[in-house]
Design a protein around this motif. Structure first.
Motif, mmCIF file in Angstrom:
data_model
loop_
_atom_site.group_PDB
_atom_site.id
_atom_site.type_symbol
_atom_site.label_atom_id
_atom_site.label_comp_id
_atom_site.label_asym_id
_atom_site.label_seq_id
_atom_site.Cartn_x
_atom_site.Cartn_y
_atom_site.Cartn_z
ATOM 1 N N ASP A 294 -135.209 36.090 13.431
ATOM 2 C CA ASP A 294 -135.384 36.298 11.947
ATOM 3 C C ASP A 294 -134.577 35.486 10.915
ATOM 4 N N SER A 295 -133.359 35.663 11.536
ATOM 5 C CA SER A 295 -132.435 34.814 10.562
ATOM 6 C C SER A 295 -132.586 33.287 10.271
ATOM 7 N N ALA B 233 -126.870 41.260 5.475
ATOM 8 C CA ALA B 233 -127.317 41.400 4.248
ATOM 9 C C ALA B 233 -125.990 42.138 3.461
ATOM 10 N N GLY C 84 -129.768 37.461 6.272
ATOM 11 C CA GLY C 84 -130.324 37.275 7.766
ATOM 12 C C GLY C 84 -131.044 38.354 8.077
ATOM 13 N N GLY C 85 -131.762 38.521 9.459
ATOM 14 C CA GLY C 85 -132.487 39.718 10.101
ATOM 15 C C GLY C 85 -131.903 40.280 11.091
ATOM 16 N N PRO C 86 -132.858 41.164 11.628
ATOM 17 C CA PRO C 86 -131.954 41.850 12.785
ATOM 18 C C PRO C 86 -131.891 41.061 14.014
ATOM 19 N N LEU D 56 -135.752 33.359 8.033
ATOM 20 C CA LEU D 56 -135.597 33.548 6.339
ATOM 21 C C LEU D 56 -134.662 32.574 5.993
#
Ligand code: C5P
Length: 233
Positions: A85-86, A59, A79-81, A89
């Motif tokens: 998740d990435s 991020a 992206g995510g954790p 997204l």
């Protein structure tokens, strides 16, 4: 699948790369003078069938990564954790008309174009999911702490690489259902009961995880002929 299919790709590149040691997020570490992510995106762009390409970056780095990839017509999202998740997204940022999706780890930044093309070809031939694989050369044990509890027959095992390819509708359903502990996208798709096919992978599509992998990657690049000379591989 008809010739009208539209192929897109997502690149999860938001991992911190803790196993690589202290430093920048893994995808932004240098390899032969350029970030891993630039090598990875260039490798995908060598496949002319891939249209929209979405990168999931850490991020805080979205703007920098957009600038870094300005020459490659890439959409960059945060992206995510977790890797899952990435991917989710990035998938959400693909235009509606994309119906076949490649998911490619930035960490497999030296994948040869022939592997990317083989995955796309298998999708065009109608596969719901496709993974590049290599035979396993080590004997693989199942353990409980330090005690060996079983030995898997390596003749039926394969090491799985990326890009993995999917019909978009199947991949979106798989991510919506999710499944804790899944370490790749094919796992999620398998959990739906969809058939995942294999195509031959390549030693050079190895994942950069530990410091020694960077040394190997530098050596591979030093030996490589320019990318445009590799299409016939
Ligand atoms: O950590 P690992 O090597 O398994 O990560 C595989 C890929 O997933 C890497 O390209 C990494 O940047 C990406 N990733 C991500 N978002 C995370 C964790 C990993 O995009 N939260």
């Amino acid at each position: 699948m008809t010739g009208a299919s539209v192929v897109g790709a997502v690149v999860p590149a938001a991992g911190l790369g803790v196993r690589l040691g202290p430093g920048a997020p893994k995808a932004l570490r240098g390899l032969a003078g350029e970030p891993l992510l630039v090598h990875a995106v260039r490798g995908l762009r060598a496949c002319s069938q891939i249209g929209t390409l979405v990168v999931a970056a850490p991020a805080p780095d979205v703007e920098d990564v957009s600038r870094l990839l300005a020459a490659y017509d890439v959409l960059v999202v945060a992206g995510g954790p977790q890797r899952q998740d990435s991917v989710r997204l990035a998938l959400a940022a693909l235009p509606e008309e994309v119906d076949l999706v490649l998911v490619h780890d930035a960490a497999r930044c030296l994948v040869p174009p022939s592997v990317v093309e083989a995955v796309v070809e298998a999708l065009h031939a109608g596969a719901a999911g496709v993974v590049p694989v290599l035979p396993v050369s080590d004997t693989v044990k199942q353990v409980d702490g330090t005690r060996v509890v079983g030995t898997l027959d390596r003749a039926v095992l394969r090491a799985v690489q990326t890009p993995q390819g999917f019909r978009r509708e199947v991949l979106e359903r798989a991510h919506a259902a999710s499944c804790s502990g899944a370490t790749d996208d094919a796992w999620l798709v398998e959990a739906l009961g969809e058939v995942v096919r294999t195509v031959p992978g390549d030693d050079e599509a190895f994942k950069i995880t530990r410091p020694l992998d960077l040394v190997l990657a530098e050596a591979v690049l030093a030996l490589r002929v320019p990318l445009e000379g590799r299409h016939g591989r």
